[in-house]
Design a protein around this motif. Structure first.
Motif, PDB file in Angstrom:
ATOM      1  N   GLY A  49      43.934  35.473  51.641  1.00 47.43           N
ATOM      2  CA  GLY A  49      43.926  34.347  52.557  1.00 47.43           C
ATOM      3  C   GLY A  49      43.796  33.078  51.740  1.00 47.43           C
ATOM      4  O   GLY A  49      42.751  32.422  51.727  1.00 47.43           O
ATOM      5  N   ALA A  50      44.870  32.712  51.034  1.00 47.74           N
ATOM      6  CA  ALA A  50      44.799  31.696  49.981  1.00 47.74           C
ATOM      7  C   ALA A  50      44.896  30.271  50.497  1.00 47.74           C
ATOM      8  O   ALA A  50      44.607  29.332  49.751  1.00 47.74           O
ATOM      9  N   GLY A  51      45.318  30.061  51.743  1.00 49.07           N
ATOM     10  CA  GLY A  51      45.416  28.718  52.296  1.00 49.07           C
ATOM     11  C   GLY A  51      44.210  28.375  53.133  1.00 49.07           C
ATOM     12  O   GLY A  51      43.256  29.158  53.251  1.00 49.07           O
ATOM     13  N   GLY A  52      44.220  27.181  53.730  1.00 49.50           N
ATOM     14  CA  GLY A  52      43.154  26.791  54.641  1.00 49.50           C
ATOM     15  C   GLY A  52      41.781  26.887  54.009  1.00 49.50           C
ATOM     16  O   GLY A  52      41.518  26.328  52.944  1.00 49.50           O
ATOM     17  N   MET A  53      40.871  27.637  54.659  1.00 50.50           N
ATOM     18  CA  MET A  53      39.515  27.788  54.148  1.00 50.50           C
ATOM     19  C   MET A  53      39.513  28.475  52.802  1.00 50.50           C
ATOM     20  O   MET A  53      38.682  28.162  51.935  1.00 50.50           O
ATOM     21  N   GLY A  54      40.415  29.415  52.587  1.00 48.95           N
ATOM     22  CA  GLY A  54      40.501  30.079  51.294  1.00 48.95           C
ATOM     23  C   GLY A  54      40.790  29.102  50.174  1.00 48.95           C
ATOM     24  O   GLY A  54      40.215  29.189  49.080  1.00 48.95           O
ATOM     25  N   ALA A  55      41.677  28.137  50.433  1.00 43.55           N
ATOM     26  CA  ALA A  55      41.970  27.116  49.427  1.00 43.55           C
ATOM     27  C   ALA A  55      40.751  26.242  49.175  1.00 43.55           C
ATOM     28  O   ALA A  55      40.488  25.850  48.022  1.00 43.55           O
ATOM     29  N   ASP A 127      39.092  36.896  61.163  1.00 41.03           N
ATOM     30  CA  ASP A 127      37.954  37.806  61.247  1.00 41.03           C
ATOM     31  C   ASP A 127      38.346  39.282  61.252  1.00 41.03           C
ATOM     32  O   ASP A 127      37.624  40.118  60.699  1.00 41.03           O
ATOM     33  N   HIS A 128      39.469  39.617  61.885  1.00 42.62           N
ATOM     34  CA  HIS A 128      39.783  41.029  62.089  1.00 42.62           C
ATOM     35  C   HIS A 128      40.148  41.749  60.797  1.00 42.62           C
ATOM     36  O   HIS A 128      40.190  42.976  60.769  1.00 42.62           O
ATOM     37  N   HIS A 129      40.393  41.012  59.702  1.00 41.90           N
ATOM     38  CA  HIS A 129      40.681  41.628  58.403  1.00 41.90           C
ATOM     39  C   HIS A 129      39.452  41.724  57.499  1.00 41.90           C
ATOM     40  O   HIS A 129      39.490  42.447  56.495  1.00 41.90           O
ATOM     41  N   HIS A 130      38.383  40.994  57.782  1.00 40.09           N
ATOM     42  CA  HIS A 130      37.289  40.843  56.833  1.00 40.09           C
ATOM     43  C   HIS A 130      36.757  42.168  56.304  1.00 40.09           C
ATOM     44  O   HIS A 130      36.661  42.380  55.094  1.00 40.09           O
ATOM     45  N   ALA A 131      36.343  43.046  57.201  1.00 40.57           N
ATOM     46  CA  ALA A 131      35.648  44.259  56.784  1.00 40.57           C
ATOM     47  C   ALA A 131      36.561  45.181  55.987  1.00 40.57           C
ATOM     48  O   ALA A 131      36.136  45.786  54.993  1.00 40.57           O
ATOM     49  N   ILE A 132      37.808  45.308  56.412  1.00 41.26           N
ATOM     50  CA  ILE A 132      38.727  46.217  55.723  1.00 41.26           C
ATOM     51  C   ILE A 132      39.005  45.725  54.315  1.00 41.26           C
ATOM     52  O   ILE A 132      38.941  46.485  53.339  1.00 41.26           O
ATOM     53  N   TYR A 145      33.206  37.707  47.972  1.00 39.48           N
ATOM     54  CA  TYR A 145      32.761  36.534  48.720  1.00 39.48           C
ATOM     55  C   TYR A 145      33.555  36.568  50.012  1.00 39.48           C
ATOM     56  O   TYR A 145      34.786  36.454  49.994  1.00 39.48           O
ATOM     57  N   VAL A 146      32.884  36.766  51.148  1.00 41.27           N
ATOM     58  CA  VAL A 146      33.562  36.968  52.423  1.00 41.27           C
ATOM     59  C   VAL A 146      33.192  35.829  53.367  1.00 41.27           C
ATOM     60  O   VAL A 146      32.004  35.543  53.586  1.00 41.27           O
ATOM     61  N   GLN A 147      34.206  35.203  53.929  1.00 40.77           N
ATOM     62  CA  GLN A 147      33.949  34.119  54.863  1.00 40.77           C
ATOM     63  C   GLN A 147      33.213  34.634  56.098  1.00 40.77           C
ATOM     64  O   GLN A 147      33.215  35.811  56.421  1.00 40.77           O
ATOM     65  N   LYS A 148      32.577  33.707  56.784  1.00 40.69           N
ATOM     66  CA  LYS A 148      31.855  34.048  58.010  1.00 40.69           C
ATOM     67  C   LYS A 148      32.829  34.088  59.189  1.00 40.69           C
ATOM     68  O   LYS A 148      33.884  33.433  59.132  1.00 40.69           O
ATOM     69  N   PRO A 149      32.532  34.832  60.244  1.00 42.56           N
ATOM     70  CA  PRO A 149      31.483  35.833  60.293  1.00 42.56           C
ATOM     71  C   PRO A 149      31.822  36.976  59.350  1.00 42.56           C
ATOM     72  O   PRO A 149      33.001  37.284  59.149  1.00 42.56           O
ATOM     73  N   LEU A 150      30.839  37.602  58.789  1.00 43.80           N
ATOM     74  CA  LEU A 150      31.093  38.625  57.788  1.00 43.80           C
ATOM     75  C   LEU A 150      32.032  39.699  58.315  1.00 43.80           C
ATOM     76  O   LEU A 150      32.945  40.141  57.611  1.00 43.80           O
ATOM     77  N   THR A 151      31.837  40.126  59.555  1.00 41.88           N
ATOM     78  CA  THR A 151      32.657  41.181  60.136  1.00 41.88           C
ATOM     79  C   THR A 151      32.964  40.872  61.598  1.00 41.88           C
ATOM     80  O   THR A 151      32.360  39.994  62.211  1.00 41.88           O
ATOM     81  N   ASN A 176      28.535  31.234  54.257  1.00 42.65           N
ATOM     82  CA  ASN A 176      27.738  30.292  55.054  1.00 42.65           C
ATOM     83  C   ASN A 176      27.039  29.349  54.079  1.00 42.65           C
ATOM     84  O   ASN A 176      25.874  29.511  53.725  1.00 42.65           O
ATOM     85  N   GLN A 177      27.766  28.338  53.640  1.00 42.10           N
ATOM     86  CA  GLN A 177      27.346  27.506  52.526  1.00 42.10           C
ATOM     87  C   GLN A 177      26.058  26.743  52.772  1.00 42.10           C
ATOM     88  O   GLN A 177      25.357  26.357  51.829  1.00 42.10           O
TER      89      GLN A 177
END
Length: 471
Positions: A49-55, A127-132, A145-151, A176-177
């Motif tokens: 997820g390299a754009g948006g928040m990932g960037a 969110d639906h990809h985070h846990a996998i 390093y996983v963005q919120k919500p964690l899962t 959650n900085q």
């Protein structure tokens, strides 16, 4: 579908004793070991997820080796480097240069298979990809390093915590900085130091959603040519077809993809009362809400069979019956709703409508904004008591803006990690139980493992996955 009490979920006792238990657990059989890194080493980082928040996250990590990117739409990623007029953003050009040198993948599963030089992964997908994504990375010995919500679900959080505990050398961080901020840490010290006395009541609010919510599902349109819609869907069990109300920013309000306002902002707001008061998991949760998106029929006590978007506004009341200092009530407000102003609050202490937390103690009140920032003390003698409270929590280098590099320094053994999964999972579970109560449409009672009064609501502790994407 597997529900928490049938799977390998951890009990409340498990994570209360987690620090001690972790030292005695062996690595997962066959799991790759993390590369040992020294303070002088640069960490090989990949991003999903390299754009948006990932960037935004990765822009803080250009001092490291950015070796690989996984994203379903690199046209969207390119927009992170320019403003809304298409003019290059100077502060993002170092990241663009790093991205240009890195290997690119559409599917993060292929990236994991192809690249054996990755040390750590930033996960900033919907969110639906985070846990996998996180579980696959951790099972390969990669720090995450996983963005919120964690899962997306309670069960997913417990699965990630179990992997982390079995490999304590992995460094995990939720995005959650505010947890790294100086203001938020001082709030925790004041609350724990008894500055406002015993707290029995907390109010938490946000102005979210800032995306489509409370709306009917739109008709599908043609996806942009650069977007791999099938990969974007990933584990989601439904395919409604593409619409810009889903991707890229607007997915949070749609049930198959996001966890609404609680998922978005709970980690920045609920974090502090949970941290400061240590109430354990909630024992009773109830959500009152506006109409579900697309629900035009008479409400029959159950959510629509084909859920679209979450309600526009919610009030969720959490009862913590096992809090160490006695019962605690925490109320969450979103959709622009806010708590009433306490009569003891002076007019100069106005609640910020964008978001905040108000703690009501028996010796005063404390209020702060999102991320724990700009704390305000209210009441006679409160300021004097606050001044006497010593600093007891370590400060993170760079504060809130240093959250990403805190993760890097922790990987290299230079600094303690700020928001590891041992902290993030119980916080996320508290947040997600509000969404479970929303789906149940009645008060739920929770014993730390399962819902005891509405058996059918236990299904919402878990979810279905599309074939090929199971956790």
């Amino acid at each position: 579908m597997i529900v928490a009490e049938q799977g390998n979920g951890l009990t409340r006792r498990d994570w209360l004793g987690g620090a001690a238990a972790a030292a005695g657990l062996l690595a997962i059989p066959g799991q790759a070991a993390a590369r040992r890194l020294r303070p002088s080493d640069r960490v090989n980082v990949a991003v999903i997820g390299a754009g948006g928040m990932g960037a935004q996250n990765m822009a803080k990590l250009t001092s490291q080796n950015i070796v690989a990117l996984a994203d379903v739409d690199f046209d969207h990623v390119a927009k992170s480097f320019v403003d809304n007029k298409g003019v290059a953003r100077p502060e993002m050009q170092p990241l663009k240069a790093a991205y240009d040198r890195a290997a690119r993948f559409a599917d993060y599963r292929r990236m994991f298979d192809a690249r054996k030089d990755i040390d750590a992964v930033v996960i900033a997908t919907p969110d639906h990809h985070h846990a996998i994504a996180a579980k696959q990375a951790m099972e390969r010995g990669l720090h995450v390093y996983v963005q919120k919500p964690l899962t997306y679900t309670v069960r997913e959080g417990r699965a990630l915590l179990e992997v982390a505990r079995r490999n304590p050398k992995l460094v995990t961080q939720m995005g959650n900085q505010g947890h790294s901020g100086d203001d938020g840490r001082r709030v925790v010290e004041w609350i724990r130091g008894g500055v406002i006395g015993r707290v029995r009541e907390v109010h938490v609010w946000t102005n979210r959603p800032l995306w489509p919510q409370g709306e009917a599902r739109p008709a599908a349109v043609t996806a942009p040519s650069g977007l791999d819609w099938n990969l974007w869907l990933g584990p989601a069990p439904v395919d409604w077809g593409y619409h810009p109300d889903y991707a890229h920013f607007n997915w949070r309000g749609w049930v198959p993809f996001g966890v609404g306002s609680l998922g978005d902002m709970g980690a920045h707001l609920v974090d502090f009362p949970v941290w400061a008061l240590e109430p354990g998991l909630p024992t009773r949760i109830e959500t009152r809400h506006s109409r579900w998106g697309g629900d035009t029929d008479i409400w029959d006590g159950k959510p629509p069979a084909d859920l679209g978007s979450y309600p526009l506004a919610n009030i969720t009341t959490y009862q913590f019956g096992r809090a160490k200092d006695g019962p605690l009530t925490m109320t969450w407000y979103d959709g622009g709703l806010m708590p009433p102003t306490p009569t003891a609050m002076p007019l100069t202490a106005r609640m910020n409508p964008d978001g905040g937390v108000l703690y009501v103690g028996d010796r005063g009140m404390l209020m702060h904004e999102t991320y724990g920032e700009k704390p305000v003390l209210i009441g006679d003698g409160v300021a004097e008591r606050a001044a006497a409270v010593p600093m007891s929590l370590p400060r993170i280098l760079g504060g809130r803006d240093g959250h990403e590099m805190n993760w890097i320094r922790a990987i290299r053994g230079e600094e303690a990690i700020s928001s590891p999964f041992s902290v993030a999972v119980p916080l996320t579970e508290t947040m997600l139980l509000g969404m479970v109560a929303l789906r149940a449409d009645q008060p739920i009672e929770y014993d730390g493992d399962r819902i005891t009064n509405v058996a059918e609501a236990n299904q919402f502790l878990d979810r279905e996955y599309r074939k090929g994407w199971a956790l």
